[in-house]
Scaffold this active site. Sequence first.
Site, mmCIF file in Angstrom:
data_model
loop_
_atom_site.group_PDB
_atom_site.id
_atom_site.type_symbol
_atom_site.label_atom_id
_atom_site.label_comp_id
_atom_site.label_asym_id
_atom_site.label_seq_id
_atom_site.Cartn_x
_atom_site.Cartn_y
_atom_site.Cartn_z
ATOM 1 N N CYS A 2 29.191 -47.246 49.196
ATOM 2 C CA CYS A 2 29.635 -48.479 49.930
ATOM 3 C C CYS A 2 30.307 -48.196 51.415
ATOM 4 C CB CYS A 2 31.192 -49.018 49.189
ATOM 5 S SG CYS A 2 32.255 -47.901 48.707
ATOM 6 N N GLY A 364 17.100 -33.200 49.362
ATOM 7 C CA GLY A 364 16.903 -31.633 49.545
ATOM 8 C C GLY A 364 17.796 -31.136 50.522
#
Length: 634
Positions: A2, A364
Site C-alpha cells: 500500500c 530475484g
Amino acid sequence: MCGIVGIFDTRGAREIDPALVKRMNETQHHRGPDEGDVYTEPGVGFGHRRLSVIDILSGQQPMFNAEGNVGVVFNGEIYNYPELTEELQKLGYVFRTKSDTETIVHAWSAWGEDCVQHFRGMFAIAVWDRVKQTMFMARDRLGVKPFYYAVLPDGMFIFGSELKSLRAHPDLPRAIDPRAVEDYFAYGYVPEPKTIYSSAFKLSPGFCLTVKIGQPIPQPRQFWDVPFKLHGAMTQSDAEGELVVRLREAVKIRLKAEVPLGAFLSGGVDSSAIVAMMAGLMKDPVNTCSIAFNDKAFDESEYAEQVARQYKTHHHTETVDTDDYALLDTLADLYDEPYADSSAIPTYRVCQLARKRVTVALSGDGGDENLAGYRRYRYAMAEDSVRSRLPTGLRKLVFGPLGKYYPKADWAPRMFRAKTTFEALSRDLVEGYFHGVSIMSDAMRAQLFTPAFQKQLQGYRAIDVMQGHAAKSPTDDPLSMIQYLDMKTYLPGDILTKVDRASMAHALEVRVPLLDHKLVEWISGLPPEMKLRGSEGKYIFKKSLEQYLPNDILYRKKMGFAVPLAGWFRGPLRQRVRDSLLGETLKDTGIFNIDYLTEMVEQHESGRRDYSAPIWTLLMFEAFLRKELLGAGA
C-alpha cells in the site's frame, strides 16, 4: 502492500485538516487502488491506500487496538505474522483480524521500540501511541519499502511512502539540496538519507525514529546491520546444502497471498533460482512472466523460456521495442526526484506485464549484492590485488600522473581502458570503488558544475557517502567491504527504488526472497572466496543450484536489463538531448557549465566519445526540473 501518509504535531495537539491528509493520500492512489481511508484527531492524521493481499475482508487501515489508544499505518508484509500472532496471544493480546497489521499494533504494546526486532519482512511502519504521546516509525532492514519524512517550519512532522505525498503539503520547503545534486551526478540517484530537497529525508534501511510531543526530534536510530561475521568451519558441500534449505524457506514464507501470485523470470541465475524453489513448493504451476526485446543483443527471453519449460510454468512473454524511450517523462513522475537508471524502462514494462496476470510477484533482486555477482566486484578485487603489492606513496606517485594524462578510451572494453585502471590504482579501496561506479568522475563533475555552485557545496564530495558507510563497516575484508557499501547505497537507492516505483505504478506487490534478512545474515558470514572465486561471481550459489538449473543458465555471461542509450542519443532522441541539455531549464539553474554540456553533446553526436550515461543522467535531471517548474505534483 500500500501507500501510507501522516501528519504529526510535534508541538501539541493542533487540529489536522482531513482534506489535506486525503490530498496527500491520493497522490499515492496507484500504490493501493482497492481501498483508502484517512483518520484524524487533534495532533495526528493518518492516511492509507490499500492493495489487498492478505486478510482482504478485515485488514483495513489505519488500524487501532480495542482500546483505541494505539494505531498503525503500514506498507509491506510481515511474513512471520502467524508465529507472532500466536506468541502475542500467549501474552494475552486478543486479535480481531487475521492480518499482519494487527500483529504490529500488539507487538508495539508488548515490546515497544524492540517490536521491529521481531518482524521478518518488508515494511515501512508508523505507530501512534496516544498514552505515550509518541509516534514511532521504522523501515525494514534492507530498504525494500520506502519511507520519506520532513519537519515543517511550524513543527508539523509529515511522512509518506513517496516523495510526492510530502510535496502535496503546501508548507513543504522545496529548495534543492546542493549536496544531493553532487551525489546524483556521481551515483545516478540520491542516496539515503538525503532527498533532492534540503527539507525532506529518507528513513534509512534498518533505522527507526521515535518522535514525542514537546521533545526535540532525535536522530534516527539503527536497529540492524549486515553482520559479516564469519561462520565457523564449514565445508563447501555443507554450505551448498544449507544455502538451498535457507533459500527455499525464504521463498516459502513469501507464498502466502489471497490473490494471484507469480514470479519475474529473466533467465538469469537469481530469478531462475526463485522459480525453481517456487515450483518445488507450489501445487499449481508457477505463473512466470518476462519481456523480450526485438533487438537480440538485449534479449534474454530464450533463457527464460528454457527455465519455464523445465519447471512447466504458466509463462507469459511480451516483446518490447528497444526504442521504448516514450517513458522518459513518465519516469520523472514515478520517481519524484532525479533518478538515472535507464533499466527503469524495461522494469516498468515487465511490471506492467506481470500485473495482467498476478497481484504479487517474487523477484530475484539482491542476489548480486549478497553473493558478489556484479562484474565490478571482479574488477575491484583485481585492482585491490595490485594495490596491496605496492606502498601507498608509490602507487600515488606512479599511477596518479598516468591516470591524469593517459588518453580516455570509452569505446574499448574495460580491461583495455588503461586510464580508468591507472586512476583506480592510485586510490585506496573505497576511493577506487567509488571511482569505478561513478556515472561522472570527480574530474567530470568539476567541469560540469559552475564555480558558483561548487562554492555552495562547501567542500562536500559525493565520496563522503561511501566513506561514511565504510567507517561504520563491520568488516575490513575488501570484497565484503564493497558488498557492504552497495547494500548501503546502490541496493536501496537504485535497485529497490526502481522496483518499488515501477511495480507500485501498476499496483503490483513485489517480494524479494534473496533479501530475507535471515538469509542475508547467513550469506554475509560465508567466506568471501565462496562468493567470488577467480572470475566466477556467486560461486557457491551457482554450485548449490547445479541440481536445479542447467549450466547454460548458471554460467553464461550476465546481460542485465540494458537499453541502447548511445544509439538513441545519436538518432531518435538527438534533438531531445539538444533541447534538454542546452535549453533554458538547465541554464537557468546556475548549476551547470553550459560550455561543457555543449562539448558533451557534440562529442557524443560525432561518435568521438560515448557520453550516453552522463547524458541520460542530465536528461532525467532536466525532466525533474521541468516538473518542478510546472508545479506538477504540488
